[in-house]
Write a protein that holds these residues in place. Structure first.
Motif, PDB file in Angstrom:
ATOM      1  N   ARG A 149       0.821  -1.222   0.000  1.00 40.99           N
ATOM      2  CA  ARG A 149       0.000   0.000   0.000  1.00 40.99           C
ATOM      3  C   ARG A 149       0.854   1.272   0.000  1.00 40.99           C
ATOM      4  NH1 ARG A 149      -4.798  -1.441  -0.648  1.00 40.99           N
ATOM      5  NH2 ARG A 149      -5.811  -3.060   0.533  1.00 40.99           N
ATOM      6  N   GLU A 150       1.898   1.271   0.798  1.00 39.76           N
ATOM      7  CA  GLU A 150       2.749   2.459   0.868  1.00 39.76           C
ATOM      8  C   GLU A 150       3.440   2.724  -0.467  1.00 39.76           C
ATOM      9  OE1 GLU A 150       6.627   3.962   3.340  1.00 39.76           O
ATOM     10  OE2 GLU A 150       5.181   2.698   4.386  1.00 39.76           O
ATOM     11  N   ALA A 151       3.943   1.677  -1.079  1.00 41.44           N
ATOM     12  CA  ALA A 151       4.604   1.829  -2.382  1.00 41.44           C
ATOM     13  C   ALA A 151       3.592   2.283  -3.429  1.00 41.44           C
ATOM     14  CB  ALA A 151       5.257   0.513  -2.801  1.00 41.44           C
ATOM     15  N   ALA A 152       2.366   1.752  -3.380  1.00 36.54           N
ATOM     16  CA  ALA A 152       1.322   2.158  -4.324  1.00 36.54           C
ATOM     17  C   ALA A 152       0.974   3.635  -4.137  1.00 36.54           C
ATOM     18  CB  ALA A 152       0.080   1.287  -4.145  1.00 36.54           C
ATOM     19  N   ARG A 153       0.880   4.083  -2.890  1.00 32.25           N
ATOM     20  CA  ARG A 153       0.605   5.504  -2.628  1.00 32.25           C
ATOM     21  C   ARG A 153       1.744   6.379  -3.166  1.00 32.25           C
ATOM     22  NH1 ARG A 153      -0.239   4.111   2.740  1.00 32.25           N
ATOM     23  NH2 ARG A 153      -2.267   3.170   2.915  1.00 32.25           N
ATOM     24  N   ASP A 154       2.968   5.930  -2.965  1.00 31.91           N
ATOM     25  CA  ASP A 154       4.127   6.672  -3.487  1.00 31.91           C
ATOM     26  C   ASP A 154       4.043   6.808  -5.005  1.00 31.91           C
ATOM     27  OD1 ASP A 154       5.161   6.887  -0.936  1.00 31.91           O
ATOM     28  OD2 ASP A 154       6.693   5.330  -1.210  1.00 31.91           O
ATOM     29  N   VAL A 155       3.700   5.721  -5.667  1.00 31.58           N
ATOM     30  CA  VAL A 155       3.608   5.729  -7.132  1.00 31.58           C
ATOM     31  C   VAL A 155       2.552   6.732  -7.591  1.00 31.58           C
ATOM     32  CG1 VAL A 155       2.755   4.357  -9.085  1.00 31.58           C
ATOM     33  CG2 VAL A 155       4.539   3.441  -7.600  1.00 31.58           C
ATOM     34  N   VAL A 156       1.382   6.668  -6.988  1.00 30.40           N
ATOM     35  CA  VAL A 156       0.296   7.561  -7.408  1.00 30.40           C
ATOM     36  C   VAL A 156       0.663   9.013  -7.118  1.00 30.40           C
ATOM     37  CG1 VAL A 156      -2.129   8.175  -7.027  1.00 30.40           C
ATOM     38  CG2 VAL A 156      -1.461   5.770  -7.246  1.00 30.40           C
ATOM     39  N   GLN A 157       1.285   9.239  -5.987  1.00 33.19           N
ATOM     40  CA  GLN A 157       1.731  10.600  -5.668  1.00 33.19           C
ATOM     41  C   GLN A 157       2.750  11.076  -6.717  1.00 33.19           C
ATOM     42  OE1 GLN A 157       3.327  11.013  -1.722  1.00 33.19           O
ATOM     43  NE2 GLN A 157       3.438  13.231  -1.866  1.00 33.19           N
ATOM     44  N   ASP A 158       3.655  10.194  -7.102  1.00 33.30           N
ATOM     45  CA  ASP A 158       4.639  10.541  -8.136  1.00 33.30           C
ATOM     46  C   ASP A 158       3.952  10.834  -9.475  1.00 33.30           C
ATOM     47  OD1 ASP A 158       6.656  10.186  -6.290  1.00 33.30           O
ATOM     48  OD2 ASP A 158       7.275   8.219  -7.051  1.00 33.30           O
ATOM     49  N   VAL A 159       2.935  10.047  -9.811  1.00 29.91           N
ATOM     50  CA  VAL A 159       2.200  10.266 -11.060  1.00 29.91           C
ATOM     51  C   VAL A 159       1.587  11.662 -11.059  1.00 29.91           C
ATOM     52  CG1 VAL A 159       0.118   9.597 -12.353  1.00 29.91           C
ATOM     53  CG2 VAL A 159       1.741   7.845 -11.576  1.00 29.91           C
ATOM     54  N   PHE A 160       0.920  12.022  -9.969  1.00 31.59           N
ATOM     55  CA  PHE A 160       0.288  13.345  -9.921  1.00 31.59           C
ATOM     56  C   PHE A 160       1.320  14.468  -9.885  1.00 31.59           C
ATOM     57  CE2 PHE A 160      -3.498  10.915  -8.319  1.00 31.59           C
ATOM     58  CZ  PHE A 160      -4.253  11.105  -9.472  1.00 31.59           C
ATOM     59  N   ALA A 161       2.464  14.210  -9.289  1.00 27.46           N
ATOM     60  CA  ALA A 161       3.536  15.211  -9.304  1.00 27.46           C
ATOM     61  C   ALA A 161       4.042  15.423 -10.733  1.00 27.46           C
ATOM     62  CB  ALA A 161       4.682  14.779  -8.393  1.00 27.46           C
ATOM     63  N   VAL A 162       4.208  14.329 -11.475  1.00 25.77           N
ATOM     64  CA  VAL A 162       4.644  14.421 -12.875  1.00 25.77           C
ATOM     65  C   VAL A 162       3.611  15.198 -13.683  1.00 25.77           C
ATOM     66  CG1 VAL A 162       4.975  13.053 -14.992  1.00 25.77           C
ATOM     67  CG2 VAL A 162       6.099  12.361 -12.867  1.00 25.77           C
ATOM     68  N   ILE A 163       2.343  14.899 -13.445  1.00 26.66           N
ATOM     69  CA  ILE A 163       1.272  15.592 -14.181  1.00 26.66           C
ATOM     70  C   ILE A 163       1.322  17.095 -13.901  1.00 26.66           C
ATOM     71  CG2 ILE A 163      -1.238  15.895 -14.329  1.00 26.66           C
ATOM     72  CD1 ILE A 163      -1.433  12.831 -13.785  1.00 26.66           C
ATOM     73  N   TRP A 164       1.435  17.452 -12.644  1.00 29.49           N
ATOM     74  CA  TRP A 164       1.421  18.875 -12.283  1.00 29.49           C
ATOM     75  C   TRP A 164       2.666  19.595 -12.807  1.00 29.49           C
ATOM     76  CZ3 TRP A 164      -2.019  22.283 -11.303  1.00 29.49           C
ATOM     77  CH2 TRP A 164      -1.646  23.533 -10.776  1.00 29.49           C
ATOM     78  N   GLU A 165       3.820  18.953 -12.647  1.00 33.61           N
ATOM     79  CA  GLU A 165       5.076  19.593 -13.035  1.00 33.61           C
ATOM     80  C   GLU A 165       5.266  19.655 -14.553  1.00 33.61           C
ATOM     81  OE1 GLU A 165       7.991  17.338 -10.879  1.00 33.61           O
ATOM     82  OE2 GLU A 165       7.315  18.121  -8.947  1.00 33.61           O
ATOM     83  N   ASN A 166       4.635  18.744 -15.276  1.00 30.73           N
ATOM     84  CA  ASN A 166       4.801  18.697 -16.737  1.00 30.73           C
ATOM     85  C   ASN A 166       3.464  18.906 -17.447  1.00 30.73           C
ATOM     86  OD1 ASN A 166       7.675  17.908 -16.728  1.00 30.73           O
ATOM     87  ND2 ASN A 166       6.881  16.076 -15.732  1.00 30.73           N
ATOM     88  N   HIS A 167       2.638  19.750 -16.896  1.00 32.57           N
ATOM     89  CA  HIS A 167       1.280  19.933 -17.432  1.00 32.57           C
ATOM     90  C   HIS A 167       1.257  20.404 -18.887  1.00 32.57           C
ATOM     91  CE1 HIS A 167       1.627  24.293 -16.965  1.00 32.57           C
ATOM     92  NE2 HIS A 167       2.198  24.047 -15.797  1.00 32.57           N
TER      93      HIS A 167
END
Length: 191
Positions: free
Chosen positions: A43-61
């Motif tokens: 679960r923790e690794a999955a949360r990290d992945v999703v957080q990273d995905v949204f960070a990529v989306i925001w930073e590279n919009h």
């Protein structure tokens, strides 16, 4: 909730629109978590992945203007982040296994060279008694009560009518004298 077509949502994301980003997080976060958890089983690794995905989306919009299908793009990003996380976890696991292997080798080597003959135990006992004799009578008595009679510091303090701090100080002093004297025999002394 935004009332936008997928095309409008993608265009808003491409210009860094905060409400559009929040909408995407609200709609896709749980689905991406389930997807990630299915492959990572953590679960923790999955949360990290999703957080990273949204960070990529925001930073590279600004890259959103190339996106044709939002769901497909989000799951592709999540897949790629999961692959990165799996690689990271594999490296970390390999490192931990390597450390554990080295630790076992050291223990094996140490044990194979450990002398447990009666002669060594007699020598340790002799050094131990000689070293204890160098302590003051009170320190020696407190140490013996602590280590040989298995009394707690409070019991020793009450029995000898002294403070717990005095008991602790005497035990610390005794250990400081004993450790150097028994340094080469420490693995055996521990047992």
């Amino acid at each position: 909730m935004l009332n936008l077509t997928e095309k409008e949502l993608i265009q808003n994301l491409a210009i860094g629109d905060s409400p559009a980003f929040t909408h995407v997080v609200e709609v896709y976060q749980e689905r991406l978590l389930h997807f990630s958890f299915h492959y990572l089983n953590n679960r923790e690794a999955a949360r990290d992945v999703v957080q990273d995905v949204f960070a990529v989306i925001w930073e590279n919009h600004e890259k959103f203007h190339k996106v044709k299908n939002l769901s497909s793009w989000l799951f592709t990003l999540t897949k790629n982040q999961c692959l990165k996380k799996i690689e990271h976890l594999k490296v970390a696991q390999k490192h931990l296994s390597s450390l554990r292997h080295k630790q076992l080798n050291l223990s094996q080597d140490s044990l194979s060279h450990l002398d447990t003959s009666p002669l060594i135990f007699n020598e340790i006992d002799s050094i131990f008694r000689q070293t204890l004799e160098k302590l003051s009578p009170q320190s020696r008595r407190i140490f013996e009560m602590s280590r040989f009679e298995n009394k707690k510091n409070r019991e020793i303090a009450d029995e000898l009518n002294i403070s717990i701090k005095t008991v602790e100080a005497c035990i610390t002093k005794a250990l400081k004298v004993l450790r150097p004297a028994l340094k080469q025999y420490l693995p055996v002394v521990f047992f």
